[in-house]
Design a protein around this motif. Structure first.
Motif, PDB file in Angstrom:
ATOM      1  N   UNK A  85     -22.171  23.695  38.302  1.00 25.08           N
ATOM      2  CA  UNK A  85     -21.498  22.961  37.233  1.00 25.08           C
ATOM      3  C   UNK A  85     -20.867  21.752  37.918  1.00 25.08           C
ATOM      4  N   UNK A  86     -20.507  20.775  37.159  1.00 25.89           N
ATOM      5  CA  UNK A  86     -19.894  19.597  37.762  1.00 25.89           C
ATOM      6  C   UNK A  86     -18.409  19.863  37.967  1.00 25.89           C
ATOM      7  N   UNK A  87     -17.960  19.744  39.219  1.00 24.86           N
ATOM      8  CA  UNK A  87     -16.547  19.884  39.507  1.00 24.86           C
ATOM      9  C   UNK A  87     -16.156  18.868  40.564  1.00 24.86           C
ATOM     10  N   UNK A  88     -14.891  18.494  40.530  1.00 28.10           N
ATOM     11  CA  UNK A  88     -14.379  17.451  41.403  1.00 28.10           C
ATOM     12  C   UNK A  88     -13.120  17.937  42.106  1.00 28.10           C
ATOM     13  N   UNK A  89     -12.936  17.462  43.323  1.00 30.69           N
ATOM     14  CA  UNK A  89     -11.708  17.725  44.071  1.00 30.69           C
ATOM     15  C   UNK A  89     -11.327  16.431  44.778  1.00 30.69           C
ATOM     16  N   UNK A  90     -10.048  16.075  44.693  1.00 30.11           N
ATOM     17  CA  UNK A  90      -9.545  14.946  45.468  1.00 30.11           C
ATOM     18  C   UNK A  90      -8.162  15.338  45.978  1.00 30.11           C
ATOM     19  N   UNK A 129      -8.913  22.578  35.126  1.00 30.38           N
ATOM     20  CA  UNK A 129      -8.269  21.381  35.647  1.00 30.38           C
ATOM     21  C   UNK A 129      -6.914  21.790  36.186  1.00 30.38           C
ATOM     22  N   UNK A 130      -6.568  21.261  37.362  1.00 27.10           N
ATOM     23  CA  UNK A 130      -5.265  21.594  37.888  1.00 27.10           C
ATOM     24  C   UNK A 130      -4.809  20.648  38.972  1.00 27.10           C
ATOM     25  N   UNK A 131      -3.500  20.658  39.174  1.00 28.31           N
ATOM     26  CA  UNK A 131      -2.874  19.897  40.247  1.00 28.31           C
ATOM     27  C   UNK A 131      -2.136  20.907  41.101  1.00 28.31           C
ATOM     28  N   UNK A 132      -2.197  20.739  42.424  1.00 30.95           N
ATOM     29  CA  UNK A 132      -1.511  21.709  43.259  1.00 30.95           C
ATOM     30  C   UNK A 132      -1.481  21.342  44.727  1.00 30.95           C
ATOM     31  N   UNK A 133      -1.112  22.331  45.508  1.00 31.37           N
ATOM     32  CA  UNK A 133      -1.027  22.180  46.960  1.00 31.37           C
ATOM     33  C   UNK A 133      -2.437  22.132  47.525  1.00 31.37           C
ATOM     34  N   UNK A 134      -2.697  21.126  48.351  1.00 32.13           N
ATOM     35  CA  UNK A 134      -4.009  20.982  48.988  1.00 32.13           C
ATOM     36  C   UNK A 134      -3.865  21.238  50.481  1.00 32.13           C
ATOM     37  N   UNK A 135      -4.834  21.938  51.037  1.00 34.96           N
ATOM     38  CA  UNK A 135      -4.879  22.061  52.495  1.00 34.96           C
ATOM     39  C   UNK A 135      -6.304  21.867  52.953  1.00 34.96           C
ATOM     40  N   UNK A 136      -6.420  21.460  54.190  1.00 38.89           N
ATOM     41  CA  UNK A 136      -7.718  21.137  54.758  1.00 38.89           C
ATOM     42  C   UNK A 136      -7.672  21.419  56.251  1.00 38.89           C
ATOM     43  N   UNK A 137      -8.760  21.868  56.775  1.00 33.03           N
ATOM     44  CA  UNK A 137      -8.851  22.096  58.211  1.00 33.03           C
ATOM     45  C   UNK A 137     -10.286  21.944  58.651  1.00 33.03           C
ATOM     46  N   UNK A 138     -10.473  21.659  59.933  1.00 34.85           N
ATOM     47  CA  UNK A 138     -11.831  21.514  60.405  1.00 34.85           C
ATOM     48  C   UNK A 138     -11.907  21.229  61.886  1.00 34.85           C
ATOM     49  N   UNK A 154     -11.706  21.942  52.296  1.00 34.38           N
ATOM     50  CA  UNK A 154     -10.582  21.427  51.521  1.00 34.38           C
ATOM     51  C   UNK A 154     -10.401  22.374  50.338  1.00 34.38           C
ATOM     52  N   UNK A 155      -9.166  22.768  50.082  1.00 33.56           N
ATOM     53  CA  UNK A 155      -8.902  23.656  48.949  1.00 33.56           C
ATOM     54  C   UNK A 155      -7.618  23.219  48.256  1.00 33.56           C
ATOM     55  N   UNK A 168     -13.985  22.788  48.560  1.00 31.04           N
ATOM     56  CA  UNK A 168     -15.337  22.703  49.084  1.00 31.04           C
ATOM     57  C   UNK A 168     -15.311  22.761  50.596  1.00 31.04           C
ATOM     58  N   UNK A 169     -16.383  23.238  51.149  1.00 30.57           N
ATOM     59  CA  UNK A 169     -16.642  23.111  52.576  1.00 30.57           C
ATOM     60  C   UNK A 169     -17.564  21.924  52.740  1.00 30.57           C
ATOM     61  N   UNK A 170     -17.543  21.291  53.881  1.00 29.63           N
ATOM     62  CA  UNK A 170     -18.339  20.100  54.084  1.00 29.63           C
ATOM     63  C   UNK A 170     -18.788  19.997  55.537  1.00 29.63           C
TER      64      UNK A 170
END
Length: 177
Positions: A85-90, A129-138, A154-155, A168-170
């Motif tokens: 499905x189409x989903x977006x994360x920023x 749809x939501x706004x929240x705490x984002x974390x990322x590692x790599x 990134x989550x 998503x993982x990238x």
């Protein structure tokens, strides 16, 4: 006057010692250093399949215990998934990077690794749809001073009282300018 002169000489000596030690330790190699600007693009996997991109600027460098350099930056990371499905994360993130260049006796190829983590705020859209705490590692591996292979995640965990979130993982390439 003599007391003032002694204090002045002490302060001058301490300032010179600090400058000399800072110059010596600033030579510790890092993969992401203060003033670097990097762009990344990759293929997303995990929650959904798609594409992701990021931009990051490194604004500070701190040497912990005078030998372990950590660089700090600001990043924006985003992705779109479109297979299921189409989903977006920023996400907007404050980041920290640590390279292994401070370990003098490790082989050169090991010093090319860069580990990073980010924390900030993000938005996700798709089935929810939501706004929240984002974390990322790599982790990134620098094949050249301005080019790296990377893998990251990134989550965004939404603020609403529900178990929802998006991410998503990238895997892809980082280009430093």
């Amino acid at each position: 006057k003599e007391k003032i002169m002694k204090r002045f000489l002490l302060v001058l000596t301490l300032a010179a010692a600090c400058l000399a030690s800072g110059a010596a330790y600033s030579q510790i190699p890092v993969n992401m250093d203060k003033g670097d600007l990097a762009f990344a693009i990759g293929a997303n996997f995990g929650w959904d399949y798609g594409v992701g991109a990021s931009a990051e600027y490194m604004f500070a460098r701190v040497n912990l215990a005078d030998s372990v350099p950590i660089t700090f930056g600001l990043a924006i990371r985003g992705g779109v998934g479109f297979l299921y499905s189409t989903n977006y994360v920023i996400a907007g993130l404050a980041t920290a990077h640590m390279s292994l260049g401070f370990i003098p006796d490790v082989p050169r190829w090991i010093r090319n690794f860069d580990f990073y983590y980010g924390l900030g705020l993000g938005i996700g859209a798709g089935s929810d749809f939501g706004i929240g705490i984002a974390n990322s590692g790599g982790i990134a591996y620098y094949v050249a001073p301005n080019l790296a292979l990377y893998s990251s995640v990134v989550y965004v965990r939404y603020f609403q009282n529900s178990p929802n979130g998006n991410g998503f993982g990238s895997a892809g390439l980082i280009f430093k300018i």
